[in-house]
Write an enzyme that holds these catalytic residues in place. Structure first.
Site: not given
Ligand code: HXC
Ligand code: NAP
Length: 260
Positions: A47, A198, A105, A75, A156
Site C-alpha cells: 500500500r 516459524g 494483530f 484487498r 498455526y
Molecule cells: C483489535 C484491531 C487492532 C488490534 C486494528 N483493529 N488493530 N482490533 N486489536 N490490535 C481493528 C480496527 O479497530 C478496525 O475495526 C479494523 O481492525 C481495521 O483497522 P484499520 O486500522 O482501519 O485497518 P488497516 O489500516 O487496513 O490496517 C490493517 C491492520 C494493520 C492489519 C490492522 O495492522 C496493518 O496494516 N498490518 C499490516 C502488516 C502486518 O500486520 N504485519 C504482520 C504480519 S505477521 P473497527 O471495527 O474499529 O472499524 C503474521 C504472522 C506472524 O502474519 C506469525 C509469527 C510467529
Molecule cells: P511485514 O513486514 O509486516 O509484512 C507484511 C507486508 O504486507 C508489508 O510489506 C505490508 O506493506 C504488506 N501489506 C499489508 N497489508 C497489505 C494490503 N492490504 N495490500 C498489500 N500489501 C499489504 O511482516 P513479515 O513478518 O515480513 O510478514 C511477511 C509474511 O510472513 C506474512 O505473510 C506473514 O504472515 C508471514 N509470517 C511471518 C512470520 C514472522 O515470524 N515474521 C512467521 C510466520 C509467517 P504495507 O504496509 O506497505 O502495505
C-alpha cells in the site's frame, strides 16, 4: 557450514520475473533481495509506494537487477488487475507470484469487531485469492507454462492458535487453496507451493504480536525446539529454491521452516 550462507548458484533466477506482494518490508524484502541477487526482475507491491520506491533504489544499486515498485492494496481486485497489467507492460511476462502480504494483530477474539476480523481475512485470504485468480487466469488464457505461485502461511495454519484467530483462519484457507490448485491447475503448467515459517524477527510481526511490554516474557526462541529464531537468508534460500526451476517437480507442498 554457515546457515546464513546463500544457497543457489549465480543467475539461478535469471530471465524470471517475480511479483512479491508486501515486498517492501520484512521477509518480503529479504526474499526480493535474494531473488534479485540471483538475477530475477522483481515487482514489489504494497500500500505504501514511497517505501517501495526507496527499496527499489536500494536493491537495484545492491544487486544490479531490475525492480518495479507498484502501489497495490491486495484487498481491491481492480488494483490487483492494474498491478498485473503494469508488471506485464514493463517486463513482458510474469513467471512467479509470491503471496507474502499479510495483516495480523494479537487480541482476545471476543474483543474483535466484525470489521477487525474481516480486515485480516480480506488481506490474507481474499488478497491471496485476488492475486491468484488474476495471475492464474492470465497464464491459462495465454498458455504460458512453467509458472508458479508460492504462498507464505504460518505453522498455526494446521493447528489454529489462540489470540490470532482471524490470521489462523485466513492462513488455513490459503493452505487449502495452495493444495487444491496444485491439483486443479497443474495441467496448465502451474505449480503451487507454500512455506510455513516459524518465528523470524521482523518489525511488522514483532510490533503487532510481541508488544514491548510483553517481549521479555515471551522469548519465541525458547519455544522453538532448535532454540533460536530464523535468519532471513534461511527463508530466502528456501523461497528461491521453490520459485526456481530446480524445484520443477515439487507441487502442492508446504514446507515448515522453524517451528513452534
Ligand atoms: C483489535 C484491531 C487492532 C488490534 C486494528 N483493529 N488493530 N482490533 N486489536 N490490535 C481493528 C480496527 O479497530 C478496525 O475495526 C479494523 O481492525 C481495521 O483497522 P484499520 O486500522 O482501519 O485497518 P488497516 O489500516 O487496513 O490496517 C490493517 C491492520 C494493520 C492489519 C490492522 O495492522 C496493518 O496494516 N498490518 C499490516 C502488516 C502486518 O500486520 N504485519 C504482520 C504480519 S505477521 P473497527 O471495527 O474499529 O472499524 C503474521 C504472522 C506472524 O502474519 C506469525 C509469527 C510467529
Ligand atoms: P511485514 O513486514 O509486516 O509484512 C507484511 C507486508 O504486507 C508489508 O510489506 C505490508 O506493506 C504488506 N501489506 C499489508 N497489508 C497489505 C494490503 N492490504 N495490500 C498489500 N500489501 C499489504 O511482516 P513479515 O513478518 O515480513 O510478514 C511477511 C509474511 O510472513 C506474512 O505473510 C506473514 O504472515 C508471514 N509470517 C511471518 C512470520 C514472522 O515470524 N515474521 C512467521 C510466520 C509467517 P504495507 O504496509 O506497505 O502495505
Amino acid at each position: 557450514m554457515n546457515y546464513t550462507a546463500k544457497m543457489l548458484r549465480d543467475d539461478a533466477l535469471k530471465g524470471k520475473t517475480i511479483v512479491v506482494t508486501g515486498g517492501g518490508s520484512g521477509l518480503g524484502k529479504s526474499m526480493t533481495t535474494y531473488f534479485m541477487e540471483l538475477g530475477a526482475n522483481v515487482v514489489i507491491t504494497s500500500r505504501n509506494l514511497e517505501k517501495l520506491e526507496q527499496v527499489k533504489v536500494e536493491l537495484e544499486e545492491k544487486t544490479g537487477s531490475k525492480c518495479l515498485a507498484l502501489a497495490c492494496d491486495v484487498r481491491n481486485i481492480e488494483e490487483v488487475e492494474a498491478m498485473h497489467q503494469k508488471a506485464i507492460e514493463t517486463f513482458g511476462k510474469v513467471d512467479v507470484l509470491l503471496n507474502n502480504a499479510a495483516g495480523n494483530f494479537i487480541s482476545p477474539t471476543e474483543r474483535l469487531s466484525a470489521n477487525a476480523f474481516d480486515t485480516i481475512i480480506d488481506i490474507v485470504l481474499k488478497g491471496t485469492k485476488n492475486c491468484t485468480l488474476t495471475f492464474g487466469k492470465h497464464w491459462i488464457d495465454t498458455k504460458q507454462k512453467n509458472t508458479s505461485i508460492l504462498n507464505i502461511v504460518t505453522t498455526y495454519a494446521w493447528t489454529g492458535s489462540a489470540y490470532v484467530v482471524p490470521s489462523a483462519t485466513a492462513k488455513a484457507g490459503v493452505l487449502a487453496m495452495t493444495r487444491s490448485l496444485a491439483v486443479e491447475w497443474a495441467k496448465y503448467g502451474m505449480r503451487f507451493n507454500a512455506i510455513a515459517p516459524g518465528p523470524f524477527p521482523t518489525k511488522g510481526a514483532w510490533d503487532r504480536l510481541l508488544p514491548e511490554d510483553i517481549r521479555d516474557k515471551f522469548d519465541l526462541a525458547k519455544k522453538v525446539p532448535l532454540k533460536r529464531v530464523g535468519d532471513h537468508q534461511e527463508l530466502a534460500n528456501l523461497a528461491a529454491y521453490l520459485v526456481s526451476d530446480f524445484s520443477a517437480y515439487m507441487n502442492g507442498e508446504v514446507i515448515t521452516i522453524g517451528w513452534r
